[in-house]
Design a protein around this motif. Structure first.
Motif, PDB file in Angstrom:
ATOM      1  N   LEU A 105       0.834  -1.205   0.000  1.00 16.44           N
ATOM      2  CA  LEU A 105       0.000   0.000   0.000  1.00 16.44           C
ATOM      3  C   LEU A 105       0.867   1.254   0.000  1.00 16.44           C
ATOM      4  O   LEU A 105       0.574   2.223  -0.713  1.00 16.44           O
ATOM      5  CB  LEU A 105      -0.940   0.000   1.204  1.00 16.44           C
ATOM      6  N   VAL A 127      -3.546  -2.175  -3.364  1.00 15.42           N
ATOM      7  CA  VAL A 127      -4.547  -2.622  -2.399  1.00 15.42           C
ATOM      8  C   VAL A 127      -4.801  -4.116  -2.540  1.00 15.42           C
ATOM      9  O   VAL A 127      -4.959  -4.835  -1.542  1.00 15.42           O
ATOM     10  CB  VAL A 127      -5.853  -1.821  -2.560  1.00 15.42           C
ATOM     11  N   HIS A 167      -7.536   2.539   8.628  1.00 13.62           N
ATOM     12  CA  HIS A 167      -8.064   2.042   7.364  1.00 13.62           C
ATOM     13  C   HIS A 167      -8.481   3.150   6.399  1.00 13.62           C
ATOM     14  O   HIS A 167      -8.943   2.852   5.298  1.00 13.62           O
ATOM     15  CB  HIS A 167      -9.277   1.143   7.621  1.00 13.62           C
ATOM     16  N   ILE A 174      -6.821   3.029   2.826  1.00 14.74           N
ATOM     17  CA  ILE A 174      -7.231   1.892   2.009  1.00 14.74           C
ATOM     18  C   ILE A 174      -8.698   2.024   1.593  1.00 14.74           C
ATOM     19  O   ILE A 174      -9.073   1.666   0.468  1.00 14.74           O
ATOM     20  CB  ILE A 174      -6.977   0.563   2.755  1.00 14.74           C
ATOM     21  N   ILE A 193     -10.140   2.108  -2.254  1.00 12.21           N
ATOM     22  CA  ILE A 193     -11.217   1.211  -2.684  1.00 12.21           C
ATOM     23  C   ILE A 193     -12.355   2.014  -3.323  1.00 12.21           C
ATOM     24  O   ILE A 193     -12.944   1.596  -4.336  1.00 12.21           O
ATOM     25  CB  ILE A 193     -11.716   0.386  -1.479  1.00 12.21           C
TER      26      ILE A 193
END
Length: 479
Positions: free
Chosen positions: A180, A210, A295, A298, A302
């Protein structure tokens, strides 16, 4: 005459998305990816043999369910409905797609401002550090992402922080964060480029980053299923009523396969991204702000994947377009990742290190807010008068916690002499320092005096650093 074509296509898109979420719900996923954020676990302990996973019926059940979802999605994508469904997703995400680069830069900048505000961490709440300059470096990274001229500086800073973290943390543990970090750094470099031939791959770089990060981290559920036992016992609602040993392997498969879906064809990757977005968003309430900070980056990537209108398929496009390519690609990804994980672990640690009594080669120091796991404080029992010297019945919970911490520290410091004064000193000092860390955390949880709280934070920083140094010394076999 019925509904307009656009409405019918939107309904079709919603139906496909519903199939995706239904398939995802059949393979339950824990609401967070890295259980190590909440309690320390021994990284260099021997992983469970891969044969245990390959003979697990629930592993293959999860594989079958996800393959059915991917094949059904590919069948729709290859049919006349495929392009209209993608077009409906385009229309739904078009407001974000028009500002996708601005959104990504704001999220990267916001993430590094958040970890600066948290303080004392490298690139995630998992990686703690007493170095104050690290937090200020993160603020500089945040400031550099908003200009194309300075975005490469931010990229270099991200890679640099990962390299600096090697000083304090095990290389194998840091592999969880390599993909990442490199992906976000690669995005910043490509997005700042004047060469459109390079720049057009910036979002593809994020997709691969990812995907690899999720596939790699999901293997913990097969290598170390016992890491997840305390979390499942503490929050049984995560399993949706499934037995623990059914839920954990199927959760690992769901995380791995949805990560794999992010590098496949447009409809597969966008529906996989939507399913992952729901899963990660669901973690915010039960796991709190620290999980959201950890998070956030990430989740932003997404969302970018879900909103990206790119139709072109790169990297073995002929394989990805065939239905048979789905099981072949998934099998290949599993083999590569499993061989990489177990092979690298064996290369670094051999059969696995057994720590000395009282020592832990752990991912990080215990977190007082989430004390489950191997170092969890034992809740005082009303009848346990001897072990807490009568404090268990006290109305002051901090007093009981102090008594338990003190007892655990002194019990752990009772060691059989080895004959090596250096080794005996280190083996005794590790539980002594762990006791100091636990007491400092109790003060931060229950204390009010600003001066004492500042002292507790200082103790945490220095004692954790010394614990890591002593554990490394033992792991090397002594001086």
């Amino acid at each position: 005459m019925g509904r307009p074509i656009a409405d019918r296509m939107s309904a079709a898109a919603l139906a496909i998305a519903g199939v995706a979420f239904a398939a995802a719900s059949l393979v339950p996923v824990p609401a967070q990816a890295h259980v190590k954020w909440f309690a320390p676990y021994i990284v260099d302990a021997a992983p469970q043999p891969i044969e245990a996973t390959l003979t697990n019926v629930w592993f293959w059940t999860g594989i079958a369910l996800v393959l059915a979802f991917f094949l059904a999605t590919r069948a729709v994508e290859r049919s006349r409905l495929g392009e209209p469904v993608l077009a409906a997703l385009d229309r739904a995400s078009d407001p974000l797609h028009r500002r996708l680069d601005d959104f990504m830069r704001v999220c990267i900048g916001g993430f590094f401002i958040a970890v600066f505000a948290v303080g004392g961490v490298y690139l995630t709440p998992d990686l703690q550090t007493p170095s104050e300059w690290v937090s200020w470096a993160q603020l500089v990274i945040a400031a550099c992402v908003f200009s194309r001229r300075t975005m490469p500086i931010a990229a270099a800073g991200i890679v640099g922080l990962w390299l600096v973290a090697l000083r304090d943390y095990d290389f194998f543990h840091l592999l969880d964060y390599l993909a990442l970090g490199l992906g976000v750094a690669g995005y910043l470099v490509l997005a700042s480029s004047e060469n459109e031939r390079f720049r057009r791959h910036r979002f593809e770089t994020l997709r691969w980053a990812v995907a690899i990060a999720l596939m790699w981290s999901s293997l913990e559920k097969f290598a170390y299923p016992d890491w997840f036992y305390p979390l499942v016992e503490e929050r049984p609602f995560l399993t949706f009523g499934l037995p623990r040993d059914v839920f954990i392997p199927m959760a690992g498969i769901a995380e791995f396969t949805l990560g794999f879906g992010l590098i496949w064809t447009p409809l597969v990757r966008r529906l996989s991204a939507l399913a992952l977005l729901v899963i990660f968003t669901a973690a915010v309430y039960p796991f709190g702000r620290i999980d959201l900070v950890g998070h956030a980056l990430i989740m932003a990537v997404i969302l970018v994947i879900a909103a990206d209108h790119e139709r072109q398929v790169h990297f073995v496009p002929a394989l990805k377009r065939r239905l048979a390519g789905v099981p072949a690609g998934l099998a290949t990804a599993l083999v590569v990742m499993v061989v990489g994980y177990w092979g690298l672990h064996f290369a670094f640690y051999g059969q696995g290190y057994e720590p000395a009594p009282g020592a832990q080669i752990a991912t990080h120091a215990p977190n007082a807010e989430h004390p489950h796991g191997s170092v969890a404080p034992i809740e005082p029992q009303a009848h346990d008068v001897d072990s807490t010297a009568g404090v268990a019945e006290s109305v002051d919970p901090a007093a009981a916690l102090f008594a338990q911490a003190n007892e655990r520290m002194h019990e752990s410091m009772v060691l059989d002499p080895s004959g090596d004064v250096d080794e005996d000193f280190v083996r005794g000092m590790i539980p002594h320092h762990l006791g100091a860390v636990e007491m400092a955390e109790i003060v931060l949880e229950h204390g009010d005096d600003p001066e004492i709280r500042a002292l507790a934070r200082e103790i945490l920083a220095h004692q954790r650093e010394e614990i890591r140094m002593m554990e490394d010394w033992l792991a090397r076999g002594g001086g």
